[in-house]
Design a protein around this motif. Structure first.
Motif, PDB file in Angstrom:
ATOM      1  N   LYS A   1       0.833  -1.197   0.000  1.00 17.94           N
ATOM      2  CA  LYS A   1       0.000   0.000   0.000  1.00 17.94           C
ATOM      3  C   LYS A   1       0.868   1.248   0.000  1.00 17.94           C
ATOM      4  O   LYS A   1       1.850   1.334   0.727  1.00 17.94           O
ATOM      5  N   HIS A   2       0.493   2.224  -0.797  1.00 22.36           N
ATOM      6  CA  HIS A   2       1.199   3.507  -0.804  1.00 22.36           C
ATOM      7  C   HIS A   2       0.588   4.387   0.289  1.00 22.36           C
ATOM      8  O   HIS A   2      -0.639   4.415   0.446  1.00 22.36           O
ATOM      9  N   PRO A   3       1.401   5.100   1.063  1.00 19.28           N
ATOM     10  CA  PRO A   3       0.873   5.933   2.156  1.00 19.28           C
ATOM     11  C   PRO A   3      -0.174   6.954   1.706  1.00 19.28           C
ATOM     12  O   PRO A   3      -1.113   7.239   2.445  1.00 19.28           O
ATOM     13  N   VAL A   4      -0.046   7.483   0.504  1.00 19.17           N
ATOM     14  CA  VAL A   4      -1.037   8.448   0.018  1.00 19.17           C
ATOM     15  C   VAL A   4      -2.378   7.758  -0.197  1.00 19.17           C
ATOM     16  O   VAL A   4      -3.433   8.288   0.170  1.00 19.17           O
ATOM     17  N   ASP A   5      -2.362   6.550  -0.754  1.00 21.38           N
ATOM     18  CA  ASP A   5      -3.601   5.808  -0.980  1.00 21.38           C
ATOM     19  C   ASP A   5      -4.284   5.476   0.346  1.00 21.38           C
ATOM     20  O   ASP A   5      -5.507   5.558   0.458  1.00 21.38           O
ATOM     21  N   VAL A   6      -3.500   5.131   1.351  1.00 18.98           N
ATOM     22  CA  VAL A   6      -4.042   4.835   2.679  1.00 18.98           C
ATOM     23  C   VAL A   6      -4.666   6.097   3.277  1.00 18.98           C
ATOM     24  O   VAL A   6      -5.776   6.066   3.816  1.00 18.98           O
ATOM     25  N   HIS A   7      -3.974   7.228   3.154  1.00 12.01           N
ATOM     26  CA  HIS A   7      -4.473   8.486   3.693  1.00 12.01           C
ATOM     27  C   HIS A   7      -5.782   8.895   3.002  1.00 12.01           C
ATOM     28  O   HIS A   7      -6.755   9.252   3.675  1.00 12.01           O
ATOM     29  N   VAL A   8      -5.802   8.833   1.687  1.00 19.17           N
ATOM     30  CA  VAL A   8      -7.009   9.187   0.933  1.00 19.17           C
ATOM     31  C   VAL A   8      -8.154   8.263   1.337  1.00 19.17           C
ATOM     32  O   VAL A   8      -9.283   8.706   1.552  1.00 19.17           O
ATOM     33  N   GLY A   9      -7.879   6.987   1.475  1.00 22.97           N
ATOM     34  CA  GLY A   9      -8.904   6.036   1.889  1.00 22.97           C
ATOM     35  C   GLY A   9      -9.470   6.351   3.257  1.00 22.97           C
ATOM     36  O   GLY A   9     -10.694   6.280   3.471  1.00 22.97           O
ATOM     37  N   LYS A  10      -8.605   6.724   4.190  1.00 18.95           N
ATOM     38  CA  LYS A  10      -9.072   7.106   5.529  1.00 18.95           C
ATOM     39  C   LYS A  10      -9.964   8.340   5.464  1.00 18.95           C
ATOM     40  O   LYS A  10     -10.982   8.423   6.144  1.00 18.95           O
ATOM     41  N   ARG A  11      -9.569   9.288   4.628  1.00 20.84           N
ATOM     42  CA  ARG A  11     -10.362  10.515   4.499  1.00 20.84           C
ATOM     43  C   ARG A  11     -11.727  10.229   3.864  1.00 20.84           C
ATOM     44  O   ARG A  11     -12.725  10.822   4.257  1.00 20.84           O
ATOM     45  N   ILE A  12     -11.763   9.283   2.924  1.00 15.36           N
ATOM     46  CA  ILE A  12     -13.048   8.886   2.340  1.00 15.36           C
ATOM     47  C   ILE A  12     -13.925   8.284   3.438  1.00 15.36           C
ATOM     48  O   ILE A  12     -15.088   8.647   3.587  1.00 15.36           O
ATOM     49  N   ARG A  13     -13.365   7.359   4.207  1.00 19.65           N
ATOM     50  CA  ARG A  13     -14.122   6.710   5.284  1.00 19.65           C
ATOM     51  C   ARG A  13     -14.588   7.723   6.319  1.00 19.65           C
ATOM     52  O   ARG A  13     -15.758   7.728   6.725  1.00 19.65           O
ATOM     53  N   HIS A  14     -13.708   8.624   6.731  1.00 21.78           N
ATOM     54  CA  HIS A  14     -14.075   9.632   7.738  1.00 21.78           C
ATOM     55  C   HIS A  14     -15.215  10.518   7.244  1.00 21.78           C
ATOM     56  O   HIS A  14     -16.169  10.768   7.982  1.00 21.78           O
ATOM     57  N   ARG A  15     -15.106  10.974   6.014  1.00 20.19           N
ATOM     58  CA  ARG A  15     -16.161  11.842   5.486  1.00 20.19           C
ATOM     59  C   ARG A  15     -17.481  11.079   5.369  1.00 20.19           C
ATOM     60  O   ARG A  15     -18.547  11.605   5.683  1.00 20.19           O
ATOM     61  N   ARG A  16     -17.396   9.831   4.926  1.00 26.83           N
ATOM     62  CA  ARG A  16     -18.596   9.016   4.786  1.00 26.83           C
ATOM     63  C   ARG A  16     -19.269   8.848   6.143  1.00 26.83           C
ATOM     64  O   ARG A  16     -20.485   8.989   6.269  1.00 26.83           O
TER      65      ARG A  16
ATOM     66  N   GLU B   1      -6.003  16.593   2.685  1.00 21.50           N
ATOM     67  CA  GLU B   1      -5.729  17.428   3.854  1.00 21.50           C
ATOM     68  C   GLU B   1      -5.112  16.588   4.968  1.00 21.50           C
ATOM     69  O   GLU B   1      -5.532  15.467   5.223  1.00 21.50           O
ATOM     70  N   GLY B   2      -4.113  17.174   5.617  1.00 22.80           N
ATOM     71  CA  GLY B   2      -3.471  16.493   6.737  1.00 22.80           C
ATOM     72  C   GLY B   2      -2.375  15.538   6.336  1.00 22.80           C
ATOM     73  O   GLY B   2      -1.724  14.955   7.189  1.00 22.80           O
ATOM     74  N   TYR B   3      -2.142  15.379   5.045  1.00 26.29           N
ATOM     75  CA  TYR B   3      -1.085  14.472   4.607  1.00 26.29           C
ATOM     76  C   TYR B   3       0.246  15.201   4.607  1.00 26.29           C
ATOM     77  O   TYR B   3       0.408  16.227   3.963  1.00 26.29           O
ATOM     78  N   GLU B   4       1.158  14.657   5.356  1.00 23.94           N
ATOM     79  CA  GLU B   4       2.534  15.144   5.323  1.00 23.94           C
ATOM     80  C   GLU B   4       3.400  13.931   5.095  1.00 23.94           C
ATOM     81  O   GLU B   4       3.412  13.011   5.905  1.00 23.94           O
ATOM     82  N   GLU B   5       4.123  13.930   4.001  1.00 25.88           N
ATOM     83  CA  GLU B   5       4.813  12.740   3.507  1.00 25.88           C
ATOM     84  C   GLU B   5       5.598  11.976   4.566  1.00 25.88           C
ATOM     85  O   GLU B   5       5.338  10.815   4.810  1.00 25.88           O
ATOM     86  N   GLY B   6       6.529  12.607   5.229  1.00 23.47           N
ATOM     87  CA  GLY B   6       7.347  11.909   6.214  1.00 23.47           C
ATOM     88  C   GLY B   6       6.543  11.378   7.384  1.00 23.47           C
ATOM     89  O   GLY B   6       6.736  10.269   7.845  1.00 23.47           O
ATOM     90  N   GLU B   7       5.598  12.181   7.844  1.00 32.53           N
ATOM     91  CA  GLU B   7       4.780  11.807   8.997  1.00 32.53           C
ATOM     92  C   GLU B   7       3.950  10.559   8.719  1.00 32.53           C
ATOM     93  O   GLU B   7       3.897   9.636   9.506  1.00 32.53           O
TER      94      GLU B   7
END
Length: 127
Positions: A2-17, A69-75
């Motif tokens: 999994k790419h960290p960006v894909d995981v982050h976007v997925g979490k944001r989709i779930r949170h908004r939903r 939003e909230g994605y910071e690469e290293g973090e």
């Protein structure tokens, strides 16, 4: 992997939903796909195409940038290597109870919500 960006976007989709009170099935129907695909997006197993992310944003009344939003690469990369997906420090919206509380809070009329907010602030200061 999994790419960290894909995981982050997925979490944001779930949170908004969750915030809008939508099921995976309802979101899937709104964008014309199967709910299993929404599950894969939310876990980061599948990447969301730009056009699909646009459709998801429209269905949940947010702009596409919301999902980043909230994605910071290293973090995010460090968190994904050292902690389970939903245990990132400071990620309160990963907790279903916290999301339910926020959703309930915003369903209260504004004048009562302000009073509740003031009460919560006083109680947290006393703790």
């Amino acid at each position: 992997m999994k790419h960290p960006v894909d995981v982050h976007v997925g979490k944001r989709i779930r949170h908004r939903r969750w915030m809008v009170g939508m099921t995976q099935q309802q979101l899937a129907e709104a964008v014309g796909i199967k709910f299993q695909q929404i599950q894969k997006y939310e876990t980061g197993m599948n990447r969301v195409s730009a056009s699909r992310l646009w459709d998801i944003g429209n269905a949940m009344d947010v702009v596409v940038s919301f999902f980043f939003e909230g994605y910071e690469e290293g973090e995010v990369e460090n968190a994904s290597q050292t902690a389970p997906a939903n245990s990132k420090a400071g990620d309160l919206l990963a907790d279903k109870e916290a999301l339910e509380l926020v959703r309930s809070y915003y369903s209260i009329p504004e004048n009562q919500r302000k009073k509740l907010f003031d009460l919560a602030r006083v109680l947290s200061d006393a703790a």
